[in-house]
Scaffold this active site. Structure first.
Site, PDB file in Angstrom:
ATOM      1  N   HIS A 187       0.845  -1.195   0.000  1.00  0.00           N
ATOM      2  CA  HIS A 187       0.000   0.000   0.000  1.00  0.00           C
ATOM      3  C   HIS A 187       0.886   1.253   0.000  1.00  0.00           C
ATOM      4  O   HIS A 187       2.040   1.208   0.432  1.00  0.00           O
ATOM      5  CB  HIS A 187      -0.909  -0.020   1.242  1.00  0.00           C
ATOM      6  CG  HIS A 187      -1.770   1.190   1.356  1.00  0.00           C
ATOM      7  ND1 HIS A 187      -1.433   2.283   2.129  1.00  0.00           N
ATOM      8  CD2 HIS A 187      -2.949   1.489   0.767  1.00  0.00           C
ATOM      9  CE1 HIS A 187      -2.369   3.202   2.014  1.00  0.00           C
ATOM     10  NE2 HIS A 187      -3.294   2.743   1.194  1.00  0.00           N
TER      11      HIS A 187
ATOM     12  N   ARG B 117       1.272   3.715   1.808  1.00  0.00           N
ATOM     13  CA  ARG B 117       1.902   4.210   3.029  1.00  0.00           C
ATOM     14  C   ARG B 117       2.923   3.232   3.618  1.00  0.00           C
ATOM     15  O   ARG B 117       3.450   3.460   4.706  1.00  0.00           O
ATOM     16  CB  ARG B 117       0.830   4.573   4.078  1.00  0.00           C
ATOM     17  CG  ARG B 117       1.360   5.615   5.044  1.00  0.00           C
ATOM     18  CD  ARG B 117       0.422   5.946   6.180  1.00  0.00           C
ATOM     19  NE  ARG B 117       1.208   6.396   7.335  1.00  0.00           N
ATOM     20  CZ  ARG B 117       0.719   6.614   8.516  1.00  0.00           C
ATOM     21  NH1 ARG B 117      -0.569   6.432   8.742  1.00  0.00           N
ATOM     22  NH2 ARG B 117       1.497   7.007   9.510  1.00  0.00           N
ATOM     23  N   LYS B 118       3.203   2.148   2.933  1.00  0.00           N
ATOM     24  CA  LYS B 118       4.170   1.198   3.467  1.00  0.00           C
ATOM     25  C   LYS B 118       5.572   1.493   2.935  1.00  0.00           C
ATOM     26  O   LYS B 118       5.742   2.349   2.070  1.00  0.00           O
ATOM     27  CB  LYS B 118       3.754  -0.222   3.133  1.00  0.00           C
ATOM     28  CG  LYS B 118       2.318  -0.551   3.443  1.00  0.00           C
ATOM     29  CD  LYS B 118       1.929  -0.422   4.915  1.00  0.00           C
ATOM     30  CE  LYS B 118       0.511  -0.924   5.090  1.00  0.00           C
ATOM     31  NZ  LYS B 118      -0.202  -0.567   6.246  1.00  0.00           N
ATOM     32  N   GLY B 119       6.544   0.717   3.403  1.00  0.00           N
ATOM     33  CA  GLY B 119       7.951   0.957   3.067  1.00  0.00           C
ATOM     34  C   GLY B 119       8.255   0.854   1.587  1.00  0.00           C
ATOM     35  O   GLY B 119       9.074   1.604   1.051  1.00  0.00           O
TER      36      GLY B 119
END
Ligand SMILES: *Cc1c(COP(=O)(O)O)cnc(C)c1O
Length: 379
Positions: A181, A183-185
């Protein structure tokens, strides 16, 4: 006014665009194609697991993992309470019952002692969460799962690149699920992957991600006319090769992006450890954080919501940490998890991503100190 400092902002550039262009020209844009298979290989390597299955998101990965483990109605599954509610949702999708269990007050990860106390004859397994990209206590969790004959699932949504006792996130449980997603790393917009040593589990999960049949790409590799038969009521949870191509480029950038996040975390830690009323995140020495989010706890006397609003008014995005699952109406009247409820109330996420500069991080830390100081004087 200048643009606010974002809570989260992916690094996506020409390399990702080139990778997408190649896929569009290749003729295979659907799921489980060449880029998807390559992504799976790279993920299996990274996590030191035999198998990886790329899917449409981490929630789908969790759902398929539980189904492949044979979970269904009548089963109780222990779920770490402090998490994005995708974790509890995935359990409910299977018809099983999520039993939310409280977390450590310092790391927000599942408390092994609380798990031990929650086990009943109906308990089938445990889903631990690597909160904000920091691994849970897999050594005691694994030991207690083995002792009680339970499976262990790692919700590693935010933990691509994390380690625990020197082992990579993904290698710490029977099956682990990652998210891509935004907003992930690492990100492909939306996306996910599950990893496991268990070839039966991987095969079932793969079939269930594709309507309960082998993938059309794999069938297309045969010169015969293979007409599939539908053995299982599967879903359509495939990751398109367009997304897989983006995720592959992102995976290549991972070391560089982790380095930047860790440097920002160091700057925050240095500044904020001096600030009265602000508790920087705990960093146990036996695990490496990915800093998917940088989340502090404010003292109980300080209004987290007012601090967040003041920061936002000054051009710095700020938000809650994550959710106390048991307080979400969708789960009904779940028994209380006081530590998780407390973190849900007091934790504050400040900007953390690989586009931040050192001077922006210093500005954020100083602004937080100022706002909290003001709150303490007004109290
Ligand atoms: C983001 C997240 C999820 C959901 O991931 P999706 O890929 O958006 O489905 C699940 N669990 C945790 C802990 C997360 O942070």
């Amino acid at each position: 006014m200048t643009e606010p400092i974002a809570l989260s902002k992916p690094i996506l550039g020409e390399e990702e665009v080139d990778a997408v262009r190649e896929v569009l020209a290749s003729g295979w844009v659907a799921g489980q194609g060449p880029r998807g298979h390559e992504l799976e290989e790279r993920f299996a390597e990274l996590t030191e697991r035999k198998h990886a299955v790329a899917v449409s998101n981490c929630t789908a990965a969790l759902h398929l993992s539980l189904l492949a483990l044979g979970i269904g109605s009548g089963d109780d599954i222990v779920v770490a309470d402090y998490t994005y509610p995708a974790t509890g949702h995935a359990v409910l999708f299977t018809g099983a019952h999520p039993v939310f269990v409280d977390v450590r007050s310092d790391t927000g990860t599942l408390d092994p002692d609380a798990v031990e106390k929650s086990i009943t004859p109906r308990t089938r397994g445990v889903v631990a969460v690597d909160v904000f990209g920091q691994c849970a206590d897999y050594e005691p969790l694994d030991a207690l799962c083995k002792r009680h004959g339970l499976f262990l699932v790692e919700d590693a949504a935010a933990a691509v690149g994390a380690t625990y006792h020197g082992n990579p996130a993904g290698s710490l449980a029977d099956v682990a699920c990652f998210s891509f997603h935004a907003r992930k790393g690492i990100t492909s917009g939306e996306g996910g992957v599950l990893v496991t040593e268990d070839s039966g589990l991987a095969e079932t999960a793969r079939m269930l991600s594709c309507f309960g049949v082998a993938s059309a790409f794999d069938r297309g590799q045969s010169v015969d006319l293979p007409i599939p038969s539908f053995e299982l009521l599967g879903y359509n949870y495939k990751l398109s090769d367009i997304q897989a191509a983006i995720a592959l480029v992102q995976l290549g950038r991972l070391p560089e992006m982790l380095k930047i996040r860790r440097a920002i975390a160091d700057i925050y830690g240095e500044h904020l450890s001096q600030v009265v009323g602000v508790e920087p995140p705990a960093e146990p020495g036996d695990r490496e954080h990915t800093w998917q989010a940088y989340v502090v706890a404010l003292d109980p006397g300080i209004s987290r919501d007012r601090v967040a609003r003041a920061l936002r008014a000054s051009g710095i995005e700020a938000s809650i940490g994550t959710f106390a699952s048991h307080l979400q109406p969708v789960y009904g009247n779940a028994p209380s998890c006081p530590t998780s409820a407390d973190l849900f109330r007091r934790q504050l996420a400040i900007p953390m991503h690989a586009n931040l500069t050192d001077s922006q991080a210093e500005h954020v830390a100083r602004s937080l100190a100022t706002v909290v100081g003001q709150e303490l004087r007004d109290a």
